[in-house]
Design a protein around this motif. Structure first.
Motif, PDB file in Angstrom:
ATOM      1  N   GLY A  25       0.801  -1.224   0.000  1.00 50.54           N
ATOM      2  CA  GLY A  25       0.000   0.000   0.000  1.00 50.54           C
ATOM      3  C   GLY A  25       0.833   1.273   0.000  1.00 50.54           C
ATOM      4  O   GLY A  25       0.287   2.370   0.012  1.00 50.54           O
ATOM      5  N   LEU A  46       3.971 -14.584   2.980  1.00 52.49           N
ATOM      6  CA  LEU A  46       4.906 -14.660   1.867  1.00 52.49           C
ATOM      7  C   LEU A  46       4.858 -16.047   1.249  1.00 52.49           C
ATOM      8  O   LEU A  46       4.746 -17.049   1.954  1.00 52.49           O
ATOM      9  CB  LEU A  46       6.343 -14.394   2.338  1.00 52.49           C
ATOM     10  N   VAL A  47       4.970 -16.088  -0.069  1.00 50.16           N
ATOM     11  CA  VAL A  47       5.171 -17.359  -0.746  1.00 50.16           C
ATOM     12  C   VAL A  47       6.594 -17.800  -0.368  1.00 50.16           C
ATOM     13  O   VAL A  47       7.513 -16.977  -0.365  1.00 50.16           O
ATOM     14  CB  VAL A  47       5.008 -17.183  -2.276  1.00 50.16           C
ATOM     15  N   THR A  91       7.072  -9.212  -8.671  1.00 54.81           N
ATOM     16  CA  THR A  91       6.793 -10.615  -8.310  1.00 54.81           C
ATOM     17  C   THR A  91       5.315 -10.835  -7.987  1.00 54.81           C
ATOM     18  O   THR A  91       4.768 -11.879  -8.309  1.00 54.81           O
ATOM     19  CB  THR A  91       7.691 -11.085  -7.139  1.00 54.81           C
ATOM     20  N   GLY A 151      -2.168 -13.565   2.978  1.00 56.69           N
ATOM     21  CA  GLY A 151      -1.297 -12.411   3.206  1.00 56.69           C
ATOM     22  C   GLY A 151       0.094 -12.800   3.658  1.00 56.69           C
ATOM     23  O   GLY A 151       0.875 -11.958   4.098  1.00 56.69           O
ATOM     24  N   GLN A 207      16.250 -13.714  -0.451  1.00 57.07           N
ATOM     25  CA  GLN A 207      15.991 -13.097  -1.763  1.00 57.07           C
ATOM     26  C   GLN A 207      16.998 -11.978  -2.025  1.00 57.07           C
ATOM     27  O   GLN A 207      17.487 -11.818  -3.149  1.00 57.07           O
ATOM     28  CB  GLN A 207      14.564 -12.561  -1.834  1.00 57.07           C
ATOM     29  N   ARG A 211       0.354 -13.513  -9.280  1.00 53.44           N
ATOM     30  CA  ARG A 211      -1.103 -13.441  -9.536  1.00 53.44           C
ATOM     31  C   ARG A 211      -1.431 -14.025 -10.910  1.00 53.44           C
ATOM     32  O   ARG A 211      -2.442 -14.726 -11.080  1.00 53.44           O
ATOM     33  CB  ARG A 211      -1.613 -11.998  -9.423  1.00 53.44           C
ATOM     34  N   ARG A 260      -8.547   0.263  -2.059  1.00 55.45           N
ATOM     35  CA  ARG A 260      -8.232  -0.558  -3.225  1.00 55.45           C
ATOM     36  C   ARG A 260      -9.063  -1.838  -3.223  1.00 55.45           C
ATOM     37  O   ARG A 260      -9.471  -2.324  -4.278  1.00 55.45           O
ATOM     38  CB  ARG A 260      -6.742  -0.888  -3.211  1.00 55.45           C
ATOM     39  N   MET A 302      -0.703 -16.441  -0.600  1.00 56.75           N
ATOM     40  CA  MET A 302      -1.092 -15.088  -1.017  1.00 56.75           C
ATOM     41  C   MET A 302      -2.434 -14.689  -0.408  1.00 56.75           C
ATOM     42  O   MET A 302      -2.584 -13.585   0.113  1.00 56.75           O
ATOM     43  CB  MET A 302      -1.151 -15.001  -2.539  1.00 56.75           C
ATOM     44  N   ARG A 347      12.197  -9.582  -0.696  1.00 52.24           N
ATOM     45  CA  ARG A 347      11.331  -9.403   0.464  1.00 52.24           C
ATOM     46  C   ARG A 347      11.877 -10.150   1.669  1.00 52.24           C
ATOM     47  O   ARG A 347      11.324 -10.037   2.749  1.00 52.24           O
ATOM     48  CB  ARG A 347       9.966  -9.999   0.138  1.00 52.24           C
ATOM     49  N   ARG A 400      -0.266  -8.995   6.086  1.00 52.83           N
ATOM     50  CA  ARG A 400       0.735  -8.453   5.152  1.00 52.83           C
ATOM     51  C   ARG A 400       1.575  -7.374   5.817  1.00 52.83           C
ATOM     52  O   ARG A 400       2.791  -7.303   5.600  1.00 52.83           O
ATOM     53  CB  ARG A 400       0.038  -7.913   3.898  1.00 52.83           C
ATOM     54  N   GLY A 446       8.488  -5.405  -5.319  1.00 54.19           N
ATOM     55  CA  GLY A 446       7.922  -6.543  -4.585  1.00 54.19           C
ATOM     56  C   GLY A 446       8.929  -7.618  -4.249  1.00 54.19           C
ATOM     57  O   GLY A 446       8.577  -8.632  -3.666  1.00 54.19           O
TER      58      GLY A 446
HETATM   59  P1  ADP Z   1       1.545  -6.027  -1.577  1.00 53.40           P
HETATM   60  O1  ADP Z   1       2.972  -5.635  -1.408  1.00 53.40           O
HETATM   61  O2  ADP Z   1       0.637  -4.859  -1.811  1.00 53.40           O
HETATM   62  O3  ADP Z   1       1.045  -6.936  -0.506  1.00 53.40           O
HETATM   63  P2  ADP Z   1       2.305  -7.681  -3.866  1.00 53.40           P
HETATM   64  O4  ADP Z   1       1.587  -7.704  -5.144  1.00 53.40           O
HETATM   65  O5  ADP Z   1       3.724  -7.188  -3.867  1.00 53.40           O
HETATM   66  O6  ADP Z   1       1.395  -6.834  -2.912  1.00 53.40           O
HETATM   67  O7  ADP Z   1       2.320  -9.134  -3.215  1.00 53.40           O
HETATM   68  C1  ADP Z   1       1.132  -9.855  -3.038  1.00 53.40           C
HETATM   69  C2  ADP Z   1       1.446 -11.219  -2.428  1.00 53.40           C
HETATM   70  O8  ADP Z   1       2.258 -11.973  -3.341  1.00 53.40           O
HETATM   71  C3  ADP Z   1       2.252 -11.189  -1.134  1.00 53.40           C
HETATM   72  O9  ADP Z   1       1.453 -11.026   0.011  1.00 53.40           O
HETATM   73  C4  ADP Z   1       2.942 -12.554  -1.178  1.00 53.40           C
HETATM   74  O10 ADP Z   1       2.061 -13.580  -0.800  1.00 53.40           O
HETATM   75  C5  ADP Z   1       3.236 -12.729  -2.649  1.00 53.40           C
HETATM   76  N1  ADP Z   1       4.583 -12.238  -3.034  1.00 53.40           N
HETATM   77  C6  ADP Z   1       4.864 -11.234  -3.909  1.00 53.40           C
HETATM   78  N2  ADP Z   1       6.175 -11.049  -4.032  1.00 53.40           N
HETATM   79  C7  ADP Z   1       6.773 -11.964  -3.205  1.00 53.40           C
HETATM   80  C8  ADP Z   1       8.108 -12.278  -2.866  1.00 53.40           C
HETATM   81  N3  ADP Z   1       9.135 -11.609  -3.408  1.00 53.40           N
HETATM   82  N4  ADP Z   1       8.331 -13.270  -1.974  1.00 53.40           N
HETATM   83  C9  ADP Z   1       7.312 -13.938  -1.424  1.00 53.40           C
HETATM   84  N5  ADP Z   1       6.027 -13.700  -1.695  1.00 53.40           N
HETATM   85  C10 ADP Z   1       5.751 -12.716  -2.568  1.00 53.40           C
END
Ligand code: ADP
Length: 187
Positions: A10, A58-59, A31, A56, A92, A36, A127, A53, A88, A144, A85
Motif C-alpha cells: 500500500g 509470503l510465498v 513478483t 497475506g 531473496q 497473480r 483498493r 497469497m 522481500r 501483510r 515486490g
Molecule cells: P503487496 O505488497 O501490496 O502486498 P504484492 O503484489 O507485492 O502486494 O504481493 C502480493 C502477495 O504476493 C504477497 O502477500 C505474497 O504472498 C506474494 N509475493 C509477492 N512477491 C513476493 C516475494 N518476493 N516473496 C514472497 N512472496 C511474494
C-alpha cells in the motif's frame, strides 16, 4: 541501472514504479503480478502460491527464489530493471546481490517508500473496494503489514549500509512523489 522499490504493502511502489519504468525505459519486474498471473493460469506455481497469497503470507523462498532468478536472467533485464515486490527476505536479497555481482553489476538506487501505517490501511481498504484482490480482506491486510515488518523491514538496514538508499515520503500527490523520485535519483 537497477532500482529497487522497498516499502510496505500500500506504500505506492507499484504506482511510482510504473511511472519510473516508463520514464527511464526500464523493464519493471513485479513478483506480485507474476504470482497473480500464475494463480490465474492455474499453473503449478500458481497452485502452490495461492494459499499463501490469500492469507497475506509470503510465498516461501523455496518457490520464489527460482522465479526471481529466471526473471533476472531474461535478456531484457540484463542491463537494468526496476524491482517491485522483491527482494522481500534476506535470502531473496542475497540472491539479487549475488546474481548482479556475478555480472559486475549492482543496485544503483533503493527507494524506500515511507508511509504511516494508518494511511497504508486506508489505501488498501480503498483498493479492496475497487480491485477485489483476494488478499485485501481485513485479516490478510493485517498479516501483510506484520509480515512486512518482520521479514522485509530488516532489509532497510542491509541497504542503508551501502549508501544507495533514498527515503521517499509517501504522502503527497502521485505527481509530487514522482517529481521527488526524479530529484532523488538525479534523472
Ligand atoms: P503487496 O505488497 O501490496 O502486498 P504484492 O503484489 O507485492 O502486494 O504481493 C502480493 C502477495 O504476493 C504477497 O502477500 C505474497 O504472498 C506474494 N509475493 C509477492 N512477491 C513476493 C516475494 N518476493 N516473496 C514472497 N512472496 C511474494
Amino acid at each position: 541501472m537497477f532500482i529497487l522499490l522497498l516499502g510496505a504493502p500500500g506504500s505506492g511502489k507499484g504506482t511510482q514504479g510504473k511511472i519510473l519504468a516508463e520514464r527511464m525505459g526500464l523493464p519493471k519486474i513485479t513478483t506480485g503480478d507474476i504470482l497473480r498471473a500464475a494463480v490465474q493460469a492455474g499453473s503449478d506455481l500458481g497452485r502452490e502460491a495461492k494459499k499463501f497469497m490469500d492469507e497475506g503470507k509470503l510465498v516461501p523462498d523455496s518457490v520464489v527464489l527460482g522465479l526471481i532468478k529466471t526473471e533476472l536472467d531474461k535478456p531484457e533485464a540484463k542491463e537494468g530493471a526496476i524491482f517491485d515486490g522483491f527482494p522481500r527476505t534476506a535470502a531473496q536479497a542475497q540472491l539479487v546481490d549475488q546474481t548482479l555481482g556475478e555480472r559486475g553489476q549492482r543496485l544503483s538506487h533503493v527507494l524506500l517508500f515511507d508511509v504511516p501505517e494508518e494511511e497504508l490501511i486506508r489505501r488498501m481498504r480503498a483498493r479492496a473496494a475497487q480491485e477485489r484482490r483476494s488478499d485485501d480482506t481485513p485479516e490478510a491486510i493485517k498479516t501483510r503489514l506484520q509480515v512486512y515488518q518482520r521479514d522485509t523491514a530488516p532489509l532497510v538496514a542491509h541497504y542503508a549500509q551501502r549508501g544507495v538508499m533514498h527515503r521517499v515520503p509517501g504522502a503527497g500527490t502521485i505527481e509530487d512523489i514522482a517529481t521527488e523520485i526524479k530529484r532523488l535519483i538525479g534523472r
